[in-house]
Design a protein around this motif. Structure first.
Motif, PDB file in Angstrom:
ATOM      1  N   GLN A   1      17.645  22.014  43.934  1.00 28.83           N
ATOM      2  CA  GLN A   1      17.525  23.226  44.747  1.00 28.83           C
ATOM      3  C   GLN A   1      18.569  24.391  44.161  1.00 28.83           C
ATOM      4  O   GLN A   1      18.644  25.499  44.402  1.00 28.83           O
TER       5      GLN A   1
ATOM      6  N   LEU B   1      -3.047  16.904  45.012  1.00 33.50           N
ATOM      7  CA  LEU B   1      -2.378  17.404  46.102  1.00 33.50           C
ATOM      8  C   LEU B   1      -2.030  18.777  46.011  1.00 33.50           C
ATOM      9  O   LEU B   1      -1.992  19.633  46.602  1.00 33.50           O
TER      10      LEU B   1
ATOM     11  N   ALA C   1      16.192  16.361  45.038  1.00 35.89           N
ATOM     12  CA  ALA C   1      15.576  17.761  45.326  1.00 35.89           C
ATOM     13  C   ALA C   1      16.734  18.520  45.863  1.00 35.89           C
ATOM     14  O   ALA C   1      16.916  19.403  45.237  1.00 35.89           O
ATOM     15  N   PRO C   2      17.773  18.377  46.699  1.00 37.68           N
ATOM     16  CA  PRO C   2      18.876  19.163  46.871  1.00 37.68           C
ATOM     17  C   PRO C   2      19.605  19.520  45.670  1.00 37.68           C
ATOM     18  O   PRO C   2      20.211  20.698  45.492  1.00 37.68           O
ATOM     19  N   GLN C   3      19.825  18.632  44.816  1.00 43.08           N
ATOM     20  CA  GLN C   3      20.653  18.708  43.495  1.00 43.08           C
ATOM     21  C   GLN C   3      19.645  19.749  42.603  1.00 43.08           C
ATOM     22  O   GLN C   3      19.998  20.853  42.113  1.00 43.08           O
TER      23      GLN C   3
ATOM     24  N   ALA D   1      15.468  10.379  46.648  1.00 42.13           N
ATOM     25  CA  ALA D   1      15.460  11.811  47.485  1.00 42.13           C
ATOM     26  C   ALA D   1      16.541  12.904  47.288  1.00 42.13           C
ATOM     27  O   ALA D   1      16.240  13.820  47.478  1.00 42.13           O
ATOM     28  N   ILE D   2      17.530  12.292  46.722  1.00 40.94           N
ATOM     29  CA  ILE D   2      18.573  13.178  46.602  1.00 40.94           C
ATOM     30  C   ILE D   2      18.506  14.219  45.301  1.00 40.94           C
ATOM     31  O   ILE D   2      19.046  15.144  45.193  1.00 40.94           O
TER      32      ILE D   2
ATOM     33  N   LEU E   1      12.843  26.175  45.752  1.00 41.55           N
ATOM     34  CA  LEU E   1      12.304  24.950  46.026  1.00 41.55           C
ATOM     35  C   LEU E   1      12.125  24.343  47.357  1.00 41.55           C
ATOM     36  O   LEU E   1      13.534  24.560  48.261  1.00 41.55           O
ATOM     37  N   GLN E   2      11.169  24.323  48.036  1.00 37.95           N
ATOM     38  CA  GLN E   2      11.206  23.978  49.546  1.00 37.95           C
ATOM     39  C   GLN E   2      10.687  22.774  50.019  1.00 37.95           C
ATOM     40  O   GLN E   2      10.675  22.382  51.157  1.00 37.95           O
ATOM     41  N   SER E   3      10.257  21.994  49.148  1.00 40.77           N
ATOM     42  CA  SER E   3       9.513  20.701  49.531  1.00 40.77           C
ATOM     43  C   SER E   3       9.712  19.742  48.390  1.00 40.77           C
ATOM     44  O   SER E   3       9.336  20.260  46.996  1.00 40.77           O
ATOM     45  N   ALA E   4       9.955  18.339  48.286  1.00 39.14           N
ATOM     46  CA  ALA E   4       9.872  17.491  47.255  1.00 39.14           C
ATOM     47  C   ALA E   4       9.187  16.002  47.858  1.00 39.14           C
ATOM     48  O   ALA E   4       9.736  15.724  48.861  1.00 39.14           O
ATOM     49  N   SER E   5       8.503  15.558  47.034  1.00 32.17           N
ATOM     50  CA  SER E   5       7.968  14.248  47.362  1.00 32.17           C
ATOM     51  C   SER E   5       7.816  13.160  46.070  1.00 32.17           C
ATOM     52  O   SER E   5       7.783  13.667  44.921  1.00 32.17           O
ATOM     53  N   TYR E   6       8.657  11.928  46.327  1.00 33.18           N
ATOM     54  CA  TYR E   6       8.858  11.184  45.161  1.00 33.18           C
ATOM     55  C   TYR E   6       7.873  10.026  45.319  1.00 33.18           C
ATOM     56  O   TYR E   6       7.708   9.401  46.340  1.00 33.18           O
ATOM     57  N   PHE E   7       7.090   9.874  44.165  1.00 34.55           N
ATOM     58  CA  PHE E   7       6.027   8.692  44.134  1.00 34.55           C
ATOM     59  C   PHE E   7       6.450   7.662  42.987  1.00 34.55           C
ATOM     60  O   PHE E   7       6.368   7.808  41.917  1.00 34.55           O
TER      61      PHE E   7
END
Lengths: 224, 359
Positions: free
Chosen positions: A102, A130, A98-100, A95-96, A108-114
């Motif tokens: 951004q 999606l 995403a802020p890196q 999850a980290i 970048l406003q949203s991120a999902s990891y699959f």
């Protein structure tokens, strides 16, 4: 319906990744796990500078994720002192990324990891479905979809950038269909690379991505 | 095509009990006891599942099968979404050297599907503490758009030393107890949970009217103290539900007793709800912060409380924090709530808000 730029595939020998980061950012990305560095380099390659402020969602997948970092932390905690080093714990948190990202992709406003549950298949059908929904709802200007992989030998990233309005250099249109195209690509991690091969050998026509039957409709790619 | 999505069934196993109703009753009775876990030389409270099985994998199977049964008969082809932040890492710990980690990050999800006797499409989502709502967002999107008719979303977070040691290393754990929004709060308390919901396009008593995720990149480990990004996600969620803030009757807050995150959430609540927010409730001080499972575990527990018209008090809250202002959890009461908002704030900047409403 969505429009795609040319799919992007990146491949680095593991030792080359820091240099690729410096080339993309003009500086090293300190205290970032290797997979997060790969994510930053790929996101910058997939989004032209003029579109980095636009509202963006990231849907990314990986088979192994931070696998070697997880092994390192397991040894540290279970075979060592029982304590963990803070950075080693952060390095196993996908999850980290995403802020890196951004920091370089302000929209970048949203991120999902699959994370994947097997080595053979990927979740391109899921993330592209999606992405189509998110674009249809007008929630974002663009959706980045990616598959990132790290092995001891190499780092590899495959990226698709989808937007609702065609860009100057959009090469593919994506929509849902109930009709089966004559050519179907499997839902594998390197699907964007296969899409590029298809673009290189066909001037017209359509292509389907193999999707679970439960999704009821297929994803159809049409060359523009 | 855009159609409503309902919560058709739910299941829960956590430190407070083995069914949604049992958990609601335990919360209503004010129970919040926990165990103790050791990290190096330090001890921390921990909310463990009431399962004595020593094998990590067998214990996981027991927990998953127990929760699956609560969902009723499931079609074998129903799509399954798995939300977790640690998956099977406790199993790797128990197996010991050489700590062989599966090539596929979420290989455990296949084992889960097998235990649940499901063979339909399978997806895994790992977004730290907002994993549960991220998985629900994906499933809901596919149902709302007509791609799927229903799906099961399971959140699972089971005991492992790596997570405890990691949170300890980040100085995020309280050595004593979780005290949400309290002036004496000094950290969160971790816990285990397995929880599941069955989402469907077929009408059921509760409907999801808003669900939004967002990103707060202020820092990789904590939110913007002003709460701006958290407020934005709540505002987006209200917009999607097409209601104003005054229509929300209860908020299940993220508040876990973390000094910084509780403050950020309180500031966000002030921005959206003004000086007098609706009734607030935190569940983490009674069931623990169950990380990737927390979204679904707390949703299921809250639904059971709402169904019983029994809103519990927030364990651990005693003393208002002047820095937080007029934000304090509600006393236990029997209000009949028609519409509630749930917040999640995660590691890595993940944010999520959901609005549920009686049909």
């Amino acid at each position: 319906m969505a429009y795609l730029n040319l799919p992007i595939s990146q491949h680095f020998a593991t030792g080359e990744l820091p240099a690729a980061v410096r080339a993309a950012l003009g500086k090293p990305l300190r205290r970032a796990a290797a997979i997060n560095q790969l994510a930053v380099v790929g996101a910058l390659a997939a989004v032209p500078e003029c579109r980095r402020q636009l509202s963006t969602a990231l849907l990314w997948q990986s088979t192994g994720g931070p696998r070697s970092e997880t092994q390192t932390l397991l040894r540290e905690v279970c075979a060592g002192s029982g304590e963990a080093m803070p950075y080693d714990f952060l390095a196993i948190q996908p999850a980290i990324a995403a802020p890196q990202i951004q920091g370089f992709l302000p929209g970048l406003q949203s991120a999902s990891y699959f994370p994947m549950d097997n080595e053979a298949t990927a979740q391109w059908a899921l993330v592209l479905n999606l992405a189509l929904n998110l674009l249809d709802e007008g929630r974002y200007a663009q959706i980045l979809c990616a598959h990132l992989e790290l092995t001891p030998e190499f780092a590899e990233g495959h990226w698709l950038n989808l937007s609702q309005t065609p860009l100057e250099n959009s090469v593919i249109r994506l929509q849902l269909t109930k009709h089966q195209a004559s050519e179907v690509l499997p839902n594998t991690p390197d699907f964007p690379r296969q899409l590029n091969y298809w673009l290189a050998r066909t001037a017209t026509g359509t292509l389907n991505l193999q999707s679970p039957l439960a999704y009821q409709q297929a994803l159809e790619f049409t060359r523009r | 095509m855009r159609r409503p999505v309902y919560i058709a069934a739910s299941g829960l196993l956590c430190a407070r009990g083995g069914s949604p109703e049992a958990v609601a009753a335990s919360l209503w009775n004010g129970e919040h006891g926990s165990e103790v876990r050791r990290v190096g030389d330090r001890e921390f409270p921990y909310f463990a599942l009431p399962l004595s099985e020593p094998s990590w994998l067998k214990r996981a199977e027991q927990a998953v099968c127990h929760v699956t049964t609560q969902l009723g008969a499931l079609p074998v082809e129903i799509p399954l979404f798995v939300a977790s932040s640690s998956f099977q890492i406790g199993h790797y710990e128990q197996r010991g050297e050489p700590y062989a980690v599966s090539v596929a990050n979420a290989a455990f999800s296949r084992q889960l599907a097998a235990w649940m006797q499901l063979s339909g499409p399978l997806a895994s989502i790992s977004n730290a503490c907002i994993s549960g709502f991220s998985a629900m967002e994906a499933a809901r999107s596919l149902i709302a758009s007509g791609r799927l008719d229903e799906a099961v979303i399971i959140g699972i977070e089971l005991s492992n030393q790596v997570t405890l040691a990691g949170f300890s290393a980040m100085e995020l754990l309280s050595p004593t107890a979780s005290r949400p929004f309290d002036a004496r709060r000094d950290g969160l308390v971790l816990g285990e949970a397995v929880a599941a919901v069955r989402l469907s396009a077929t009408p059921s008593p509760w409907r999801i009217t808003g669900l939004r995720t967002g990103l707060d990149a202020y820092s990789t480990t904590g939110p913007d103290p002003e709460g701006g990004p958290i407020a934005q996600v709540m505002a987006d969620c209200l917009n999607e539900a097409q209601i104003s803030a005054s229509n929300i009757e209860l908020i299940k807050v993220q508040a876990a007793g973390s000094p910084g995150t509780d403050l950020a959430e309180a500031n966000a609540l002030h921005q959206i709800f003004g000086k007098k927010p609706p009734a607030l409730l935190s569940l983490k001080s009674a069931i623990g912060h169950t990380l990737g499972a927390s979204g679904i575990a707390e949703l299921v527990a809250l639904l059971a409380c709402l169904e019983a018209d029994q809103i519990p008090a927030t364990a651990g809250f005693q003393q208002t924090d002047p820095k937080i202002g007029a934000i304090s959890p509600v006393d236990r009461n029997n209000c009949h709530i028609k519409r509630a908002l749930l917040n999640l704030i995660g590691f890595g900047g993940g944010l999520a808000s959901m609005i549920i409403e009686r049909s």
